[in-house]
Write a protein that holds these residues in place. Structure first.
Motif, PDB file in Angstrom:
ATOM      1  N   UNK A   9       0.833  -1.203   0.000  1.00 43.78           N
ATOM      2  CA  UNK A   9       0.000   0.000   0.000  1.00 43.78           C
ATOM      3  C   UNK A   9       0.868   1.253   0.000  1.00 43.78           C
ATOM      4  N   UNK A  10       2.009   1.186   0.686  1.00 42.84           N
ATOM      5  CA  UNK A  10       2.942   2.307   0.713  1.00 42.84           C
ATOM      6  C   UNK A  10       4.142   1.936  -0.129  1.00 42.84           C
ATOM      7  N   UNK A  11       4.762   2.898  -0.709  1.00 47.05           N
ATOM      8  CA  UNK A  11       5.922   2.657  -1.540  1.00 47.05           C
ATOM      9  C   UNK A  11       5.686   3.177  -2.940  1.00 47.05           C
ATOM     10  N   UNK A  12       6.784   3.377  -3.654  1.00 45.16           N
ATOM     11  CA  UNK A  12       6.708   3.933  -4.997  1.00 45.16           C
ATOM     12  C   UNK A  12       7.549   3.093  -5.951  1.00 45.16           C
ATOM     13  N   UNK A  13       7.176   3.141  -7.223  1.00 42.72           N
ATOM     14  CA  UNK A  13       7.900   2.397  -8.242  1.00 42.72           C
ATOM     15  C   UNK A  13       9.262   3.024  -8.518  1.00 42.72           C
ATOM     16  N   UNK A  14      10.233   2.183  -8.843  1.00 48.05           N
ATOM     17  CA  UNK A  14      11.511   2.632  -9.378  1.00 48.05           C
ATOM     18  C   UNK A  14      11.287   2.789 -10.876  1.00 48.05           C
ATOM     19  N   UNK A  15      11.626   3.946 -11.408  1.00 46.58           N
ATOM     20  CA  UNK A  15      11.391   4.205 -12.823  1.00 46.58           C
ATOM     21  C   UNK A  15      12.704   4.502 -13.542  1.00 46.58           C
ATOM     22  N   UNK A  16      12.642   4.463 -14.872  1.00 44.30           N
ATOM     23  CA  UNK A  16      13.813   4.742 -15.706  1.00 44.30           C
ATOM     24  C   UNK A  16      13.594   6.079 -16.404  1.00 44.30           C
ATOM     25  N   UNK A  17      14.579   6.956 -16.294  1.00 41.47           N
ATOM     26  CA  UNK A  17      14.522   8.267 -16.932  1.00 41.47           C
ATOM     27  C   UNK A  17      14.855   8.153 -18.418  1.00 41.47           C
ATOM     28  N   UNK A  18      14.634   9.225 -19.161  1.00 38.33           N
ATOM     29  CA  UNK A  18      14.898   9.246 -20.610  1.00 38.33           C
ATOM     30  C   UNK A  18      16.355   8.916 -20.935  1.00 38.33           C
TER      31      UNK A  18
END
Length: 60
Positions: A9-18
């Motif tokens: 419920x808590x936490x955020x995705x690790x994403x890839x920048x351009x």
């Protein structure tokens, strides 16, 4: 037997920048798959290591 993936419920995705660098939030969700080989034996210990690293880095 299969189990459904439960996203925290808590936490955020690790994403890839351009530029292909990683954007790692302060509360990242770190996925893992136990598997059916050595993962079943290794995963419980790996989780203890990650929990200890988070406790040390963030003071609990």
């Amino acid at each position: 037997m299969t189990t459904r993936i439960q996203v925290p419920a808590q936490g955020e995705k690790i994403t890839v920048n351009a530029d292909f660098s990683l954007n790692v939030p302060n509360r990242p969700i770190i996925p893992f798959i136990e598997g059916d080989g050595t993962g079943v034996d290794i995963t419980p210990v790996m989780r203890q290591v990650l929990d200890a690293a988070v406790a040390k880095a963030y003071g609990g």
